[in-house]
Enzyme design. Structure first.
Site, PDB file in Angstrom:
ATOM      1  N   ASP A   1       4.496  -4.074   4.308  1.00  0.00           N
ATOM      2  CA  ASP A   1       4.561  -2.612   4.437  1.00  0.00           C
ATOM      3  C   ASP A   1       5.325  -2.072   3.235  1.00  0.00           C
ATOM      4  O   ASP A   1       6.054  -2.828   2.570  1.00  0.00           O
ATOM      5  CB  ASP A   1       5.352  -2.234   5.700  1.00  0.00           C
ATOM      6  CG  ASP A   1       4.486  -2.117   6.940  1.00  0.00           C
ATOM      7  OD1 ASP A   1       3.359  -2.635   6.927  1.00  0.00           O
ATOM      8  OD2 ASP A   1       4.950  -1.502   7.927  1.00  0.00           O
ATOM      9  N   VAL A   2       5.259  -0.769   3.010  1.00  0.00           N
ATOM     10  CA  VAL A   2       6.003  -0.190   1.892  1.00  0.00           C
ATOM     11  C   VAL A   2       7.277   0.524   2.356  1.00  0.00           C
ATOM     12  O   VAL A   2       8.211   0.709   1.571  1.00  0.00           O
ATOM     13  CB  VAL A   2       5.111   0.781   1.069  1.00  0.00           C
ATOM     14  CG1 VAL A   2       4.822   2.072   1.829  1.00  0.00           C
ATOM     15  CG2 VAL A   2       5.721   1.078  -0.279  1.00  0.00           C
ATOM     16  N   ASP A   3       7.336   0.883   3.640  1.00  0.00           N
ATOM     17  CA  ASP A   3       8.480   1.667   4.122  1.00  0.00           C
ATOM     18  C   ASP A   3       9.649   0.753   4.483  1.00  0.00           C
ATOM     19  O   ASP A   3      10.179   0.783   5.595  1.00  0.00           O
ATOM     20  CB  ASP A   3       8.070   2.541   5.318  1.00  0.00           C
ATOM     21  CG  ASP A   3       7.425   1.742   6.442  1.00  0.00           C
ATOM     22  OD1 ASP A   3       6.885   0.657   6.165  1.00  0.00           O
ATOM     23  OD2 ASP A   3       7.462   2.205   7.597  1.00  0.00           O
TER      24      ASP A   3
ATOM     25  N   PHE B   1       0.843  -1.205   0.000  1.00  0.00           N
ATOM     26  CA  PHE B   1       0.000   0.000   0.000  1.00  0.00           C
ATOM     27  C   PHE B   1       0.872   1.246   0.000  1.00  0.00           C
ATOM     28  O   PHE B   1       1.789   1.353   0.823  1.00  0.00           O
ATOM     29  CB  PHE B   1      -0.895   0.028   1.249  1.00  0.00           C
ATOM     30  CG  PHE B   1      -2.019  -0.966   1.169  1.00  0.00           C
ATOM     31  CD1 PHE B   1      -1.765  -2.324   1.266  1.00  0.00           C
ATOM     32  CD2 PHE B   1      -3.335  -0.538   1.003  1.00  0.00           C
ATOM     33  CE1 PHE B   1      -2.782  -3.251   1.178  1.00  0.00           C
ATOM     34  CE2 PHE B   1      -4.371  -1.460   0.923  1.00  0.00           C
ATOM     35  CZ  PHE B   1      -4.098  -2.816   1.006  1.00  0.00           C
TER      36      PHE B   1
ATOM     37  N   TYR C   1       3.022   8.061   1.662  1.00  0.00           N
ATOM     38  CA  TYR C   1       3.844   6.850   1.612  1.00  0.00           C
ATOM     39  C   TYR C   1       4.258   6.462   0.189  1.00  0.00           C
ATOM     40  O   TYR C   1       5.013   5.503  -0.003  1.00  0.00           O
ATOM     41  CB  TYR C   1       3.126   5.680   2.305  1.00  0.00           C
ATOM     42  CG  TYR C   1       3.244   5.740   3.813  1.00  0.00           C
ATOM     43  CD1 TYR C   1       2.801   6.842   4.517  1.00  0.00           C
ATOM     44  CD2 TYR C   1       3.808   4.701   4.534  1.00  0.00           C
ATOM     45  CE1 TYR C   1       2.909   6.915   5.898  1.00  0.00           C
ATOM     46  CE2 TYR C   1       3.926   4.758   5.916  1.00  0.00           C
ATOM     47  CZ  TYR C   1       3.480   5.868   6.595  1.00  0.00           C
ATOM     48  OH  TYR C   1       3.595   5.926   7.961  1.00  0.00           O
TER      49      TYR C   1
ATOM     50  N   HIS D   1       8.642 -10.642  15.118  1.00  0.00           N
ATOM     51  CA  HIS D   1       9.039  -9.230  15.257  1.00  0.00           C
ATOM     52  C   HIS D   1      10.452  -9.183  15.831  1.00  0.00           C
ATOM     53  O   HIS D   1      10.716  -9.800  16.870  1.00  0.00           O
ATOM     54  CB  HIS D   1       8.059  -8.534  16.190  1.00  0.00           C
ATOM     55  CG  HIS D   1       8.128  -7.042  16.132  1.00  0.00           C
ATOM     56  ND1 HIS D   1       9.284  -6.350  16.399  1.00  0.00           N
ATOM     57  CD2 HIS D   1       7.195  -6.110  15.813  1.00  0.00           C
ATOM     58  CE1 HIS D   1       9.057  -5.058  16.259  1.00  0.00           C
ATOM     59  NE2 HIS D   1       7.799  -4.880  15.896  1.00  0.00           N
TER      60      HIS D   1
ATOM     61  N   GLU E   1      -1.702  -4.914  13.649  1.00  0.00           N
ATOM     62  CA  GLU E   1      -0.711  -5.876  14.165  1.00  0.00           C
ATOM     63  C   GLU E   1      -1.255  -6.630  15.386  1.00  0.00           C
ATOM     64  O   GLU E   1      -1.006  -7.826  15.546  1.00  0.00           O
ATOM     65  CB  GLU E   1       0.574  -5.125  14.525  1.00  0.00           C
ATOM     66  CG  GLU E   1       1.736  -6.022  14.879  1.00  0.00           C
ATOM     67  CD  GLU E   1       3.023  -5.225  15.077  1.00  0.00           C
ATOM     68  OE1 GLU E   1       3.806  -5.113  14.116  1.00  0.00           O
ATOM     69  OE2 GLU E   1       3.236  -4.695  16.181  1.00  0.00           O
TER      70      GLU E   1
ATOM     71  N   ILE F   1      -0.263   4.865   0.163  1.00  0.00           N
ATOM     72  CA  ILE F   1      -1.366   5.822   0.228  1.00  0.00           C
ATOM     73  C   ILE F   1      -0.851   7.143   0.811  1.00  0.00           C
ATOM     74  O   ILE F   1      -0.021   7.137   1.723  1.00  0.00           O
ATOM     75  CB  ILE F   1      -2.533   5.200   1.024  1.00  0.00           C
ATOM     76  CG1 ILE F   1      -3.123   4.068   0.148  1.00  0.00           C
ATOM     77  CG2 ILE F   1      -3.599   6.230   1.375  1.00  0.00           C
ATOM     78  CD1 ILE F   1      -4.150   3.224   0.772  1.00  0.00           C
TER      79      ILE F   1
END
Ligand SMILES: CC(=O)N[C@H]1[C@@H](OP(=O)(O)OP(=O)(O)OC[C@H]2O[C@@H](n3ccc(=O)[nH]c3=O)[C@H](O)[C@@H]2O)O[C@H](CO)[C@H](O)[C@@H]1O
Ligand SMILES: [Mn+2]
Length: 372
Positions: A212-214, A121, A126, A234, A304, A123
Site C-alpha cells: 500500500d502507499v498510505d 500505487f 493517494y 494482519h 484482501e 492513484i
C-alpha cells in the site's frame, strides 16, 4: 651340468618374481581406476579438500575476497523466541525480530546479485502519501541492495523528485484509472501487477514486494522477508480463532472460506515473492475478482479477501509477523489485542498512516483536506 641347472633355477625364480611384481602393479592400477570411476568411494577428507580447492579457484576468478564472519553461534537447545510461533505447520518461517541475523542474510543475498522491485500505487488523491513513503523506504527498505521502485500512477507529473541511494531506481508506470471507488482501485492492483510481471518485471527484478502507499517505513525491512511467496499477518487478527477472521463467508464469492478452514488472516497491504509466484498470485486474484464481478458480488475486504483465499490454498514459503505492519488505529479499538501485542511486538517496521475513512470516496485533489 649342475651349474647349468643352478642357472636355470635362478632364472625361473627371477621370472616368477617379475610376474608377482607385474600382478601387484596390475592390481594397484585396477583399484585406483575403480576409485576414479566411483568417486564416492574416496575418503571424505580428500573430497573435502577438492571442494575447498574449487571454491578458492572459483572465488579467485571472480575476485571475491574470502572474509571471515564472526557471529554468535546458533544454540540448538535455546530457541530464539519462546513467546510466538516461529514456523508454520508447513515449515515456513514466521519472521519475528530476534529470529534472524541480518549480517548473515545480507552476506548470503549479496552473493546472489539479485534485484528487488517494490510496487506501489498512487492513484488519484493517494499521491499525497507517496513522498513520505519513498523517503522512508530510502531509509529502511533493503538498504545496501539493488532496488527498483515501480510507481503506478495516473499523475506521473506529481511524482516527487527524490535523491535516492546508489543502485536504486524509480520507474514511473503511467496507468489509467477507470474507477471511482477506492475499493475498485485497490482491487485493480492485482490486474496491473500481473500484467506488468509478464511485460517487464520478469526481466528486471528477481523479487517483488507489493505494498500500500498510505504507510511509512519506521524500521529496518530487509532481505529476511524475501522468499518465493510471502504474506504478512494482519496486526488486528493475530491470535484470534479462524472462526473470527473476517474472511469472505458467502459461498457465492470466489473468495469464500468456510468457518472450519484457515491458517492466518493476511493483510492486503504487504505481500510478495519471486516474479513467477507473484504473477500466479495476482493473476489468480484478478480472475477471481472478475468472476465475482460477473456474479454481482464483491468480497467483503476486496483484494484482501481474495489474497487470503489464495494463500490458504497456496501456502506461503515465509510469513511476516505483525511487526512488519503496524496499524495503530485498529489497536485503539482492540484493547485485549493490544495487551498481547505490547509484549511480543519488539519493532514496528511499517506503520499505516491515519486517514479519514469517511472522506475516502469523495476527496478531491487540491481540496486542502488532510487525509492523515
Ligand atoms: C492496511 C490495510 O489493511 N490495507 C488493506 C485494506 O485497506 P486500506 O484502507 O488500507 O486500503 P487503501 O485505501 O489504502 O487502498 C489500498 C491501496 O490502493 C491504492 N489506492 C487506493 C485508492 C485510491 O484512490 N488510490 C490508490 O492509489 C493505494 O496504493 C492504497 O494504499 O483493505 C484493502 C481492500 O479493502 C486493501 O487490501 C489494503 O491493502
Ligand atoms: Mn492502505
Amino acid at each position: 651340468m649342475a651349474q647349468l641347472l643352478q642357472i636355470l633355477a635362478a632364472t625361473q625364480k627371477c621370472c616368477s618374481l617379475r610376474v608377482t611384481f607385474l600382478l601387484i602393479a596390475l592390481i594397484m592400477i585396477f583399484f585406483s581406476y575403480k576409485s576414479y570411476l566411483y568417486p564416492r568411494s574416496q575418503k571424505p577428507e580428500s573430497t573435502q579438500a577438492d571442494v575447498n580447492l574449487t571454491v578458492r579457484e572459483h572465488r579467485g576468478l571472480q575476485s571475491v575476497k574470502l572474509s571471515r564472519m564472526l557471529y554468535r553461534q546458533p544454540q540448538v537447545l535455546t530457541p530464539a523466541r519462546k513467546d510466538v510461533l516461529v514456523v508454520t505447520p508447513w515449515l515456513a518461517p514466521i519472521i519475528w525480530e530476534g529470529t534472524f541475523n541480518t549480517d548473515i542474510l545480507n552476506e548470503q543475498f549479496s552473493l546472489r546479485n539479485a534485484t528487488i522491485g517494490l510496487t506501489v500505487f498512487s492513484i488519484k488523491t493517494y499521491m499525497i502519501f507517496l513522498k513520505q513513503f519513498l523517503q522512508s523506504a530510502e531509509m529502511y527498505f533493503m538498504v545496501g541492495h539493488r532496488v527498483i521502485y515501480y510507481i503506478f500512477t495516473d499523475k506521473p507529473e506529481y511524482v516527487p523528485y527524490l535523491n535516492i541511494q546508489k543502485g536504486r531506481q524509480i520507474i514511473i508506470l503511467e496507468v489509467e484509472s477507470y474507477y471511482d471507488h477506492w475499493q475498485d482501485i485497490s482491487m485493480q492492483r492485482m490486474e496491473m501487477i500481473s500484467n506488468f510481471c509478464q511485460e517487464r518485471f520478469h526481466q528486471e527484478v528477481d523479487y517483488l514486494v507489493c505494498s500500500d502507499v498510505d504507510m511509512r517505513f519506521s524500521d529496518h525491512v530487509g532481505v529476511e522477508i524475501l522468499s518465493s511467496l510471502f504474506g504478512t499477518l494482519h496486526p488486528g487478527y493475530y491470535g484470534l480463532n479462524r472462526t473470527d477472521f473476517p474472511y469472505e463467508r458467502r459461498p457465492q464469492s470466489q473468495a469464500h472460506i468456510p468457518k472450519d478452514e484457515g491458517d492466518f488472516y493476511y493483510i492486503g497491504a504487504l505481500f510478495g515473492g519471486s516474479v513467477p509466484e507473484v504473477y500466479k498470485l495476482t493473476k489468480a486474484c484478478h480472475e477471481a475478482i472478475m468472476v465475482d464481478q460477473a456474479n454481482h458480488i464483491e468480497a467483503i475486504w476486496h483484494d484482501e479477501s481474495h489474497l487470503n483465499k489464495y494463500l490458504l490454498y497456496h501456502k506461503p514459503s515465509k510469513v511476516l509477523s505483525p511487526e512488519y505492519l503496524w496499524q495503530q488505529q485498529q489497536m485503539d479499538h482492540m484493547h485485549d489485542q493490544e495487551m498481547i501485542f505490547s509484549k511480543i511486538i519488539r519493532r514496528k517496521k511499517l506503520k499505516v498512516l491515519k486517514k479519514n475513512y469517511q472522506l475516502k470516496n469523495w476527496i478531491e485533489e487540491g481540496s486542502g483536506l488532510r487525509l492523515f
